[in-house]
Structures are given as structure tokens and as C-alpha cells.
Design an enzyme around this catalytic site. Structure first.
Site, PDB file in Angstrom:
ATOM      1  N   TYR A 139      19.506 -27.112  -3.469  1.00  0.00           N
ATOM      2  CA  TYR A 139      19.714 -27.373  -2.043  1.00  0.00           C
ATOM      3  C   TYR A 139      21.053 -28.090  -1.844  1.00  0.00           C
ATOM      4  O   TYR A 139      21.422 -28.987  -2.605  1.00  0.00           O
ATOM      5  CB  TYR A 139      18.551 -28.230  -1.534  1.00  0.00           C
ATOM      6  CG  TYR A 139      18.756 -28.768  -0.146  1.00  0.00           C
ATOM      7  CD1 TYR A 139      18.964 -27.904   0.932  1.00  0.00           C
ATOM      8  CD2 TYR A 139      18.761 -30.139   0.091  1.00  0.00           C
ATOM      9  CE1 TYR A 139      19.168 -28.405   2.200  1.00  0.00           C
ATOM     10  CE2 TYR A 139      18.962 -30.640   1.364  1.00  0.00           C
ATOM     11  CZ  TYR A 139      19.172 -29.769   2.413  1.00  0.00           C
ATOM     12  OH  TYR A 139      19.382 -30.261   3.679  1.00  0.00           O
ATOM     13  N   LYS A 161       8.889 -29.054   4.686  1.00  0.00           N
ATOM     14  CA  LYS A 161       8.796 -27.605   4.604  1.00  0.00           C
ATOM     15  C   LYS A 161       7.326 -27.150   4.587  1.00  0.00           C
ATOM     16  O   LYS A 161       6.602 -27.416   5.519  1.00  0.00           O
ATOM     17  CB  LYS A 161       9.597 -27.130   3.394  1.00  0.00           C
ATOM     18  CG  LYS A 161      11.024 -27.712   3.354  1.00  0.00           C
ATOM     19  CD  LYS A 161      11.885 -27.156   4.446  1.00  0.00           C
ATOM     20  CE  LYS A 161      13.079 -27.982   4.895  1.00  0.00           C
ATOM     21  NZ  LYS A 161      13.807 -28.789   3.987  1.00  0.00           N
ATOM     22  N   ASP A 193      12.277 -29.829  -8.170  1.00  0.00           N
ATOM     23  CA  ASP A 193      12.124 -29.728  -6.709  1.00  0.00           C
ATOM     24  C   ASP A 193      11.229 -28.515  -6.467  1.00  0.00           C
ATOM     25  O   ASP A 193      11.654 -27.373  -6.634  1.00  0.00           O
ATOM     26  CB  ASP A 193      13.507 -29.558  -6.067  1.00  0.00           C
ATOM     27  CG  ASP A 193      13.429 -29.433  -4.548  1.00  0.00           C
ATOM     28  OD1 ASP A 193      12.359 -29.042  -4.027  1.00  0.00           O
ATOM     29  OD2 ASP A 193      14.444 -29.697  -3.876  1.00  0.00           O
TER      30      ASP A 193
HETATM   31  C1  LIG Z   1      14.691 -27.219  -1.641  1.00  0.00           C
HETATM   32  C2  LIG Z   1      14.971 -28.403  -0.788  1.00  0.00           C
HETATM   33  N1  LIG Z   1      15.027 -29.620  -1.347  1.00  0.00           N
HETATM   34  C3  LIG Z   1      15.272 -30.722  -0.605  1.00  0.00           C
HETATM   35  C4  LIG Z   1      15.491 -30.647   0.752  1.00  0.00           C
HETATM   36  C5  LIG Z   1      15.769 -31.901   1.518  1.00  0.00           C
HETATM   37  O1  LIG Z   1      14.627 -32.305   2.203  1.00  0.00           O
HETATM   38  P1  LIG Z   1      14.672 -33.087   3.631  1.00  0.00           P
HETATM   39  O2  LIG Z   1      15.402 -32.230   4.574  1.00  0.00           O
HETATM   40  O3  LIG Z   1      13.222 -33.268   3.917  1.00  0.00           O
HETATM   41  O4  LIG Z   1      15.374 -34.384   3.389  1.00  0.00           O
HETATM   42  C6  LIG Z   1      15.446 -29.389   1.366  1.00  0.00           C
HETATM   43  C7  LIG Z   1      15.649 -29.187   2.798  1.00  0.00           C
HETATM   44  O5  LIG Z   1      16.299 -29.643   3.596  1.00  0.00           O
HETATM   45  C8  LIG Z   1      15.198 -28.254   0.572  1.00  0.00           C
HETATM   46  O6  LIG Z   1      15.163 -27.035   1.116  1.00  0.00           O
END
Ligand SMILES: Cc1ncc(COP(=O)(O)O)c(C=O)c1O
Ligand SMILES: Cc1ncc(COP(=O)(O)O)c(C=O)c1O
Lengths: 408, 391
Positions: free
Chosen positions: B109, B206, B181
Site C-alpha cells: 500500500y 476495509k 498486512d
Molecule cells: C492494504 C492496505 N494496508 C493499509 C492501509 C492503510 O489503512 P488505513 O487507511 O486504515 O490507515 C490500506 C488502506 O488505506 C490498505 O489498502
């Protein structure tokens, strides 16, 4: 906009597929504005109790109906209108009115339609509080309630008088799960110019859409499958815009409106409506079949079993039979029956149904403990009766719980 | 509150645990849904002797409940809920010290990439990106100071599949922890702790929340000493999940199994239709036989290949841009995993924080389009894509 029920047939959806949108597409999108406050993907919660006017002319414009807008929380709320449109779309109805509970929706309808001297006819298998409201409270206003045996259409028709204003039934009924032939039921109303109401709470609009059969009003305790998470109370009436308008006015006076926070949870719960209903139906059918084969079970009431007296009507009119399963324990008095209820581990002892958690109750104890044996017999509430409201847990886990609880 | 006491729900199957673990009815009132406790502080009986809860940053009954559910669903022993996925990732990186080294996947990400390169590095922690799909490349990136291997599988946005068990072995040989993740796979499809990972991270924003209406993150572990270290960091730095969000998350988890399985089925069907469509240049979906890691995907993703589909249409960037701007059901927005279908262009949106050169190097081309498939009817979604791709 204000004091007008909100209409939708899912026509507000941004596309049109032959055959109409799928139930889940409606559940996720119907009734919602495409572009929302702050470009947010989800609806905002409007907590405001009142709405401001820019100036005096704006107030006057509003009063003269030139400007459809909100005025005061008891008369309407933007979040409420969204959910009403979504519920109308799911039901295939024109418009919907949301109330603070299923009972307040029923009371809202009865108080609108009934005048002193008028009569209402009920099929007698029904939620005991619905009956109680009519026999103990509407009676105080001079309204007469007749009860006839469930699904006895001739008896219902025979009970119609010139003062009859409303014919009422649940379908499926609670807890016997009798299924009403809606065509016959609606036809009686049509022949005599009497309005018809179906409380379709136990079916949900996923399994049954009474409006297609000519029924005038559909009621749901949205506390059940529509909210779906055992964490809110709500009720809804679906009918034509014209029929709902006077009820909407009365709601604004009675004040049995739903709260903005609660409405949000309802809207959120509806998003998974189709998936939840599919699992409720699957669990209900699996449990009914399991109990039907079980030596300790005397009888199972479930419209999805060929042995059910209304199996054919159910198959014709319903696309699934729901999560509610009622059964009688063989050779058991009320205490032996209670012992089974008390042995359940996954299913929890509680009234209500339609949420993700499986609930169980013994109608004798939960709802009819203080009724006389004669009344219980009249209403078909047997000592050895258990009512299960299947949740959406894993099916094998659910059956395993009954397996262990029914072990001799 | 102990998951063991929870109507023996702890030993049940996934869908059942999602509903019952961490959801004991309130013992005082019998409320079938535990009460939502908003209190910031808790009254104590004796000065200096703490009750079960003292202050909501340190612990809160509503958050604790959802942590029990999360731990159960990931086959872990403990979970910590954070205010966002990034807060969870940040907390994990704070296990490291000046001079330590992280190896992270190349298909992660954009926000994680940004955190590692712009924040974590300030503490003197160095970062090497390596394709975690290529075990020899991963081995080559390991150094004696590597303390953490961070991977995402399926990767984002190219949906590469990393072999969690094999990566865990490499990490452990080098004395490093493996963090996965698991946002894209969700515990419905993959349980990394069972495969050898030490930490599972989620953007609970998500699939876990699932309704596009909360931000949240989680770390789940299977060792109490690691939990204690992470809890110390969480309590000291304070990025905890709020009670309201904890409630909404717990409510969302109750339908996680149904949602994810349904979304996977729809995604597979859409991927198949896109793949044979002449207007589409290529489709990336781990459930298609031509996916480079199809065999591993089939082994590691059980019950579905996820609900993200990445594709490139013929006609390049401008065609892609037109497509994402003309879908009607798929809304143009970042994020993913919810009941509503979303569409986005990673190079301009979710992965804009990558350096352009790294984007190019790792195959995140400008014409790439990422779909997050929601709960709508598959034919409604297909019709929408069909009209948006155009002629
Ligand atoms: C695979 C993945 N990891 C981490 C994140 C970060 O999470 P957050 O937006 O809840 O801080 C996201 C999305 O934004 C994501 O798609
Ligand atoms: C069939 C039926 N109708 C109406 C109601 C009343 O709804 P509520 O409890 O939301 O007032 C209930 C349940 O309580 C019910 O089961």
C-alpha cells in the site's frame, strides 16, 4: 418533501437492467442520493432536532409548500427519507413510513384508519401485543376487533360488516408459521371495499412481497430481519403514497419517529440484507429438516417442509421460508421442554428474531406465561412448543447445538 | 470476557465465532448486544490498585470485545485495535530501533511505502524493498540487522501472492519477525499466523468494517510477550480505536464471512468476463489460471481469491481515465472492501505517494485500473463496466 412519504421503486438507481436490479444492488444503493453531503460515500447522520430558515420569507415559502424542505425532527429527517425510499424499493412498493418500532407502525395505521364504531378483523395467529392493542386499547375508543381462525377466508369474509375498515394478518404467522394465500386475502378486501394489511415481518421483503398480490399495506417490525443485528428497534409501513399521507401526518403528531442514530444502523444493516436472508433461509431449512428427522421431536412448523399444511401456498408465494422454526418436543411437559431450552449453548434465550444471533424461546414461558390454559389452547400455544429464530451462524455449529441439547 | 467462557464459542467455526466471540450478553441486564461503553475513565475502588479498566487509552470494554473477536478470527491469542490501519502499521514499526532494518515487499500500500520511507527512516531504521514473491530476492535483502519483514498478500495493486510460510521461514532464519498486512485477503481467506507469521496487520477500514463508515486498524499476534511490547507502544502513543468505531467494527464483523465469500464470487465472475473481452488488454486476478501465482493463490487463499480485480484497458491512460470517470455503480474513490463497489486509478490515487520511478519499476503503470467489488448483483456490475469501457 416534508409531510410527504418518500417514494421509490429503485428508479433512482443510476442504471436499468432488464429484469430490474438485484436485491443486493437495491439494498446497497436504492433510495440514496448519488452525491451525498461532503461527497461522502455513506449517508450522514442528521442529529438536528430542528432546521433553520434563512429568513422570514423562507418560512412563508415553506408553509405555502413552495419549498420542500425539513422543518422539525418530528416531521422528518433526511436520513429517514433515505431509508424509507430504500425500504419501499426492497418491498416493491411506492412509498414507506418509518416508525420507532413495529408496534408504533401498527398503532399509527390503526389510529389513522379507525373511528369509533369501526371494526377490524384479525386472523387469530398473531403477535400477542398486536392483539392486545386492539382488544384492550382500541376497544376503549369504541373500535371493535373480531378474531377469526388463521387462513379461514370464509370466516373472515363472513365477519365483514359495513363498519369493517381493515383486515389484518401476519404471514407467515407467529409462532405457527401459517402462510396466508394473499390473493384470497386481498380479494376479500377488494370485494367489500375494506383495506388489507399484512404484517410480513417473519418473511421480510426478500421472501415475500404482498403488494404484488393486491394487499394495501405491508408492515414490518424492522427490529427483526431488516435491521438484522439485534441492536435497534424500528417499524415500517409500505403502501401507496396516497394511503400513507394521512398516516405520515399522524406520525408527526404522535411522535413515534425513529432516531437519527438508529436510522443509520438500520440503513447500514440493510446493506447486507440479501446475504443475511440467504443464510437465515438456509439455516431455517436445515434446522427444520434436522428436527423433522429427530426422534425427540413430535412436530415441526416450517413452511419449507412438505408436511407443513401451507407448504404449497408458501412455495408459490415465497422465495425462501425464513429463519423461524417452531417445534413440539415429544412426550414432554413444559418443564422437560424448558430443560432443552436451558441446555442450549449457542442459541440464547431471548424474545425477538431476525438478527444475526440465534435466539430461542418457549412461547408458553416467554409470551403466554400469564395467559389462561384455555386461551393458550385457543391460540395453539402448546406447553411443549419451542420457537427458534435462526441467526446467520455456521449451519453445522447450529445443528450441533440442537443435537447436544436434544440428547436424551 | 474471556473468550474461553464465551458459550464455548471459541471452538466454533468462523462465521459463528465472528458473531459470538467477544459478544457475551451483558451479565447485569442480559442485553444480547454488549453495551457500548463511551467512558474515558473508570472509577477505582482503591488508590494505586487498578481495576480491570482505568482509562480508555489503556483499555475499554467495547474495544476489548472487538479485540477478542479479531484475535479469534485470525487464530491469534491477542489483538490490538487502532484508530486506523496506518496507526497499526506505525505501532508495529516502533518495535524497531535505530540501526535496525526492515525488508518490505514491492507491492505494498502506498501509505505503508510512505511511512517506511518518510517516517520510520527518521528513527534511523533503514528500509529495503524486495519482491516478497521471489524468495531468493527476499533472502538477498536480509541483513544481520533485519528485524522485520513486512509483506502484503495479495499485493496492492498488482495482486501478487507471497508465500507466507516460506517468507516466515526466511525471516525467522535471520532472527526477524514476519508481519503480514492481511487487509486484502481477510481472515476468511488466509490466516497468516497459522502459516508462520508473527504479526497480522489489518486496515479494518476495509473488509473487516465493511461498510465504508469507519477507520480502524488492528495488529493480531500469537505471543503474549509480543502483545505486551505492542500494547506498551499503543498505550504510550495513544492511537486507539474509539468505542463507537469498535462497536461498528464488531457489528461489521458479524457479516464478514458472508460478505467476503459473496464478493469473491462476484469478482471471479467479473474477472472472467473481462479477461475474454477484446477491449481489455489484461486482467490481474489471483483466481484466474493465468495469474503468475495461481497455484500458490489456490493453496493460500482458501474459499476465494479476493474481491479486488486489477485491469488495463486498450487505449492507454486516457481510456482508463474515462473508464473510472464513467462508471455509475462503481464509484470513483480510494479505499476498498466495502458493500459498495469502488473503482480507482492507482497511479493517480492509492499509489500516488510512491516515487514515480518506483511505480514504473514495480509495474504500477498509469493505465492501471483497480476495482473493489462490492455486494451488488454481478450482472448490474457487469453492465456498468461494459458501458464504461465503451467502444
Ligand atoms: C492494504 C492496505 N494496508 C493499509 C492501509 C492503510 O489503512 P488505513 O487507511 O486504515 O490507515 C490500506 C488502506 O488505506 C490498505 O489498502
Ligand atoms: C410479527 C411481528 N409484528 C410486530 C412486532 C412488533 O414489532 P416491534 O417489537 O418492533 O415493536 C413483532 C415483534 O415484536 C413481530 O414479531
Amino acid at each position: 418533501m416534508s409531510s410527504k412519504p418518500t417514494t421509490s421503486n429503485g428508479q433512482d438507481l443510476p442504471f436499468s437492467r432488464a429484469g430490474g436490479p438485484g436485491a443486493s444492488t437495491l439494498a446497497v444503493h436504492a433510495g440514496e442520493a448519488r452525491q451525498k453531503v461532503g461527497d461522502s460515500i455513506t449517508d450522514a447522520i442528521f442529529c438536528a432536532s430542528t432546521y433553520t430558515f434563512a429568513n422570514t420569507q423562507a418560512v412563508i415559502d415553506y408553509i405555502q409548500q413552495k419549498q420542500p424542505r425539513e422543518e422539525y425532527g418530528r416531521y422528518g429527517n433526511p436520513s429517514q427519507r433515505v431509508v424509507e425510499r430504500k425500504l419501499a424499493a426492497l418491498e416493491g412498493g411506492e412509498a414507506a413510513l418509518l416508525f420507532s418500532s413495529g408496534m408504533s407502525a401498527l398503532v399509527g395505521l390503526l389510529m389513522t384508519l379507525m373511528n369509533s364504531g369501526d371494526e377490524v378483523i384479525f386472523f387469530d395467529e398473531c403477535y400477542h401485543r398486536s392483539r392486545e392493542f386492539c382488544t384492550k386499547h382500541l376497544s376503549r375508543f369504541g373500535v371493535v376487533t373480531h378474531q377469526v381462525r388463521a387462513c379461514d377466508y370464509a370466516a373472515m369474509e363472513a365477519a365483514v360488516t359495513p363498519r369493517t375498515r381493515l383486515l389484518v394478518s401476519e404471514s407467515p404467522t407467529n409462532p405457527h408459521l401459517s402462510v396466508v394465500d394473499l390473493q384470497k386475502f386481498a380479494a376479500i378486501g377488494k370485494r367489500h371495499g375494506v383495506a388489507t394489511l399484512i404484517d410480513a415481518t417473519l418473511a421480510s421483503p426478500y421472501n415475500l412481497r404482498p403488494i404484488q398480490y393486491g394487499v394495501d399495506y405491508v408492515l414490518h417490525s424492522a427490529t427483526k430481519y431488516l435491521g438484522g443485528h439485534n441492536d435497534l428497534l424500528a417499524g415500517v409501513l409500505i403502501a401507496t403514497q396516497e394511503k400513507l399521507e394521512p398516516i405520515d401526518k399522524l406520525r408527526g403528531i404522535m411522535g413515534a419517529i425513529n432516531s437519527p442514530h438508529n436510522i443509520y444502523l438500520l440503513e447500514r444493516g440493510l446493506k447486507t440484507f440479501e446475504l443475511r436472508m440467504q443464510r437465515h433461509n438456509a439455516n431455517g431449512q436445515a434446522l427444520a429438516e434436522f428436527l423433522d428427522r429427530h426422534p425427540r421431536v413430535e412436530k415441526v412448523y416450517y413452511p419449507g417442509l412438505p408436511s407443513h399444511p401451507y407448504y404449497d401456498v408458501a412455495r408459490e408465494t415465497m422465495s425462501g421460508f425464513g429463519g423461524l422454526v417452531t417445534f413440539l418436543v415429544r412426550n414432554a411437559d413444559w418443564q422437560a421442554t424448558a430443560a432443552i431450552v436451558d441446555r442450549m449453548q449457542l442459541a440464547r434465550i431471548a424474545p425477538s428474531l431476525g438478527g444475526v444471533e440465534t435466539l430461542i424461546e418457549q412461547p408458553l414461558v416467554m409470551s403466554y406465561f400469564e395467559a389462561t390454559p384455555q386461551d393458550r389452547q385457543k391460540w395453539g400455544i402448546h406447553d411443549n412448543m419451542i420457537r427458534v429464530a435462526c441467526g446467520i451462524e455456521n449451519t453445522e455449529d447450529l445443528l450441533a447445538d440442537f443435537e447436544q441439547a436434544l440428547r436424551p | 470476557m474471556d473468550p474461553q467462557s464465551s458459550s464455548s464459542a471459541a471452538s466454533k467455526r468462523f462465521a459463528t465465532r465472528a458473531i459470538h466471540v467477544g459478544a457475551e450478553p451483558d451479565p447485569r441486564t442480559g442485553a444480547v448486544i454488549p453495551p457500548l461503553v463511551l467512558a474515558s475513565t473508570f472509577v477505582q475502588q482503591v488508590a494505586g490498585e487498578w481495576g480491570e479498566y482505568d482509562y480508555t487509552r489503556s483499555g475499554n470494554p467495547t474495544r476489548h470485545n472487538v479485540e477478542l473477536t479479531l484475535a479469534s478470527l485470525e487464530n491469534g491469542t491477542h489483538a490490538l485495535a487502532f484508530s486506523s490501519g496506518m496507526a497499526a502499521t506505525h505501532a508495529a514499526t516502533m518495535l524497531l530501533e535505530n540501526g535496525d532494518h526492515i525488508v518490505a515487499g514491492t507491492d505494498i500500500y502506498g501509505g505503508t511505502y510512505r511511512l517506511l520511507h518518510k517516517i520510520t527512516n527518521r528513527a534511523g531504521v533503514t528500509v529495503t524493498l524486495a519482491p516478497t514473491t521471489d524468495l531468493s530476492a527476499l533472502r538477498a535483502a536480509m541483513t544481520p540487522r533485519t528485524r522485520l519483514v513486512w509483506l502484503e498478500t495479495p499485493g496492492n495493486p498488482l495482486l501478487t501472492i507471497s508465500d507466507i510460510a516460506a517468507c516466515a521461514e526466511i525471516a525467522h532464519q535471520h532472527g526477524a519477525l514476519l508481519a503480514v498486512d492481511n487487509t486484502f485477503a481477510t481472515p476468511v481467506l488466509t490466516q497468516p499466523l497459522t502459516l508462520g507469521a508473527d504479526i497480522v496487520m489489518h486496515s479494518a477500514t476495509k473488509y473487516l468494517g465493511g461498510h465504508s463508515d469507519l477507520l480502524g486498524g488492528a495488529l493480531i499476534v500469537k505471543s503474549s510477550s509480543l502483545r505486551d511490547r505492542l500494547y506498551f507502544i499503543q498505550n504510550a502513543t495513544g492511537a486507539v480505536l474509539s468505542p463507537f468505531e469498535s462497536y461498528l467494527l464488531a457489528r461489521g464483523l458479524k457479516t464478514l464471512d458472508l460478505r467476503v465469500r459473496h464478493q469473491c464470487q462476484t469478482a471471479l465472475e467479473l474477472a472472467r468476463r473481462l479477461q475474454v473481452d477484446p477491449r481489455v488488454q489484461h486482467v490481474i486476478y489471483p483466481g484466474l489460471p493465468d495469474h503468475p501465482h495461481a497455484a500458490l493463490a489456490q493453496r493460500q487463499l482458501t474459499g476465494g481469491a479476493g474481491a479486488i480485480v486489477t485491469l488495463e484497458v486498450h487505449g492507454g491512460v486516457s481510456r482508463a481515465k474515462r473508464m473510472v470517470e464513467t462508471t455509475r455503480l462503481f464509484r470513483l474513490a480510494v479505499s476498498l472492501g466495502a458493500v459498495e463497489s469502488l473503482i480507482e486509478q492507482p497511479a493517480l490515487m492509492s499509489h500516488a505517494s510512491y516515487a514515480a520511478a518506483d511505480r514504473a519499476r514495480y509495474g504500477i503503470t498509469d493505465g492501471l485500473v483497480r476495482l473493489s467489488v462490492g455486494l451488488e448483483h454481478v450482472d448490474d456490475l457487469w453492465e456498468d463496466l461494459d458501458q464504461a469501457i465503451g467502444h
